[in-house]
Design an enzyme around this catalytic site. Structure first.
Site, PDB file in Angstrom:
ATOM      1  CG  HIS A   1      -1.850   1.133   1.328  1.00 11.14           C
ATOM      2  ND1 HIS A   1      -3.164   1.057   0.947  1.00 11.14           N
ATOM      3  CD2 HIS A   1      -1.662   2.415   1.744  1.00 11.14           C
ATOM      4  CE1 HIS A   1      -3.750   2.235   1.127  1.00 11.14           C
ATOM      5  NE2 HIS A   1      -2.854   3.081   1.622  1.00 11.14           N
ATOM      6  CD  GLU A   2       1.468   3.457   3.732  1.00 10.49           C
ATOM      7  OE1 GLU A   2       1.529   4.514   3.067  1.00 10.49           O
ATOM      8  OE2 GLU A   2       0.482   3.184   4.454  1.00 10.49           O
TER       9      GLU A   2
ATOM     10  CG  HIS B   1       0.109   6.150  -0.678  1.00 11.09           C
ATOM     11  ND1 HIS B   1      -0.874   6.923  -1.245  1.00 11.09           N
ATOM     12  CD2 HIS B   1      -0.491   5.462   0.336  1.00 11.09           C
ATOM     13  CE1 HIS B   1      -2.032   6.699  -0.593  1.00 11.09           C
ATOM     14  NE2 HIS B   1      -1.818   5.817   0.361  1.00 11.09           N
TER      15      HIS B   1
ATOM     16  CD  GLU C   1      -5.985   5.275   0.321  1.00 12.87           C
ATOM     17  OE1 GLU C   1      -4.977   5.986   0.515  1.00 12.87           O
ATOM     18  OE2 GLU C   1      -6.227   4.265   1.017  1.00 12.87           O
TER      19      GLU C   1
END
Ligand code: ZN
Length: 498
Positions: free
Chosen positions: A259-260, A263, A289
């Site tokens: 997820h990070e 980003h 997101e």
């Protein structure tokens, strides 16, 4: 000439923000505990400087004196954003800004105490005050305009309450029965399958291997550990991501990694030629997101991904992974299970948590709901949407920090991120027809480069509406997410043939 002076000024302010971002990263990952007070002063000093420079008369004059006709397309974007930010900050009286900052800091403490002691009444007076202050702030900024629209606009430029309302109610009407259907479906995942210890050092090695494959640039970023995973630093050259490890939950750290890193790829992909200017910033929170969710859900929870990664997973973890079957593992990775806590929710039920929060915020600001009625309203909706009732406020109305920092209007961007990610994923699959096969062979480069060209490099050149239009040829629509979830979960749960 005036324009280049304007750019210099904006870049100077951005440098201060960058310094603040690195200090804040340091605070979460490295800072010794005794430095806390000193750090708070340092951060405060930078904030004051940033505020002073971003509201300075000279900046206003520069903005006024630039003639738009002389600017190219990018210059116009920079000017538009500079104007918007400047006018916004000028409209709010300094006394209100100060009161909001102070109240947020006290509300934060009260929220933490209330959550720890499971005592809602500790936090409610603060919440009431914050709702009132935000209402005042938005009335100063846009007198007579719908307050919730203004709140949304801070996180997702241009987004309106009526749009969210329409989209979420369609999504909800489909989601609630779908979750029930999955719960009663013939094929159920084994929720205990991965509840066993996986060594932290293996979790780290496997996570790092994955983000390297995704294309995270370690020469333009770092990876560390923190209590709550985040992506910070300064794009595109200094992007800092973190995760945390739970020995009994190998998927928690793994999906934080992905997820990070999603980003981070956005930040690392921003246009370096316009460093420090709005053109070199992400389009919006929801678009940010969408990038983390696309990698986390559409890729790292896909069958193709695990066709490639599963043997590597088994090899990395050794003993605890012995005897795992890939099909059962894949279902466990994609278990849909109504739960009370948003941050632990799967990709299907997650959106119901967000819709619930949006509806309560909207009602609080329209006056339909009072702060005193909030907990009951929360619990009733939890039962209605997910069939569960919180046993205590810590796993109910007090679970999130957002309202304690007056982040009203923030939650919808999470589900907007999911909606965008599904629509983007549909577009990329049409343009790269063998993407699935590429993922299956561990090749993520063409996906990454596609996202870079279509989204990351674009920065704020296009508004979120225009950006999704340019990518998919259509405005944002809930059907993409619905179709994606149907196609994935029906066969997985034995509701249709695979
Ligand atoms: Zn995120």
């Amino acid at each position: 000439m005036t324009y280049s002076k304007l750019c210099e000024t904006l870049q100077g302010i951005q440098d201060l923000r960058g310094a603040q971002a690195i200090l804040s990263w340091d605070q979460e990952t490295q800072m010794p505990p005794k430095a806390a007070k000193m750090r708070a002063r340092q951060m405060g000093a930078l904030s004051a400087l940033i505020h002073e420079q971003s509201t300075a008369k000279e900046l206003g004059q520069l903005i006024d004196n630039v003639s738009e006709d002389e600017l190219d397309e990018l210059g116009k974007v920079n000017l538009r954003e500079a104007k918007r930010n400047f006018e916004r900050s000028l409209k709010i009286p300094a006394s209100l800004v100060r009161e909001l900052t102070e109240t947020c800091s006290l509300a934060n403490e009260a929220w933490f105490k209330a959550k720890t002691e499971n005592n809602v009444s500790e936090f409610l007076p603060w919440l009431e005050k914050l709702v009132d202050l935000k209402r005042q702030e938005m009335e100063c900024r846009a007198p007579g305009q719908p307050i919730y629209d203004e709140l949304l606009d801070d996180y997702e430029p241009g987004l309106k309450e009526t749009q969210v309302e329409a989209l979420f109610s369609e999504l909800k009407t489909w989601l609630i029965p779908f979750v029930k259907e999955l719960k009663e479906a013939p094929k159920q995942p084994d929720l205990t399958l991965l509840k066993r210890p996986f060594k932290i050092e293996d979790q780290k090695a496997f996570g790092l291997e994955t983000i390297k494959l995704m294309g995270f640039d370690f020469k333009a970023g770092r990876f560390d550990t923190s209590a709550h995973p985040f992506c910070g630093g300064v794009g595109p050259y200094d992007v800092r991501i973190t995760t945390r490890y739970l020995e009994d939950d190998v998927l928690s750290s793994f999906f934080s990694f992905v997820h990070e890193a999603g980003h981070a790829l956005y930040e690392q992909g921003l246009d370096p030629e316009h460093l420090g200017l709005p053109v070199c910033e992400a389009a919006s929170m929801a678009f940010h997101e969408s990038q983390s969710r696309l990698w986390e859900n559409c890729i790292a929870r896909s069958k193709a991904f695990w066709d490639f990664m599963f043997p590597r997973f088994v090899k990395q973890f050794g003993e605890p992974a012995k005897g795992l079957e890939q099909d059962r593992f894949y279902h466990a990775v994609n278990a849909v299970e109504p739960s009370l806590v948003r941050v632990e929710a799967d990709e299907v039920t997650y959106n119901l948590h967000v819709i619930l929060r949006f509806e309560l915020e909207r009602d609080l600001f329209s006056g339909k709901l009072t702060v005193a009625e909030l907990e009951d309203a929360w619990n009733a909706r939890m039962v209605e949407y997910l069939g569960l009732e919180p046993k205590c406020p810590a796993e109910g109305v007090l679970q999130d920090i957002h309202w304690a920092f007056a982040g009203f209007g923030y939650f919808p961007t999470y589900t907007y991120g999911n909606l965008y990610s599904a629509q983007i994923f549909d577009a990329v699959n049409k343009e790269i027809p063998d993407l699935d096969a590429q993922i299956r062979s561990g090749n993520f480069a063409s996906l990454r480069e596609w996202l870079r060209e279509k989204i990351h490099r674009v920065g704020k050149r296009l508004s979120p509406d225009d950006l999704i239009q340019s990518i998919s040829g259509q405005a944002l629509h809930q059907s993409y997410l619905i179709d994606y979830l149907e196609a994935k979960y029906r066969p997985l749960y034995g509701l249709t043939e695979a």
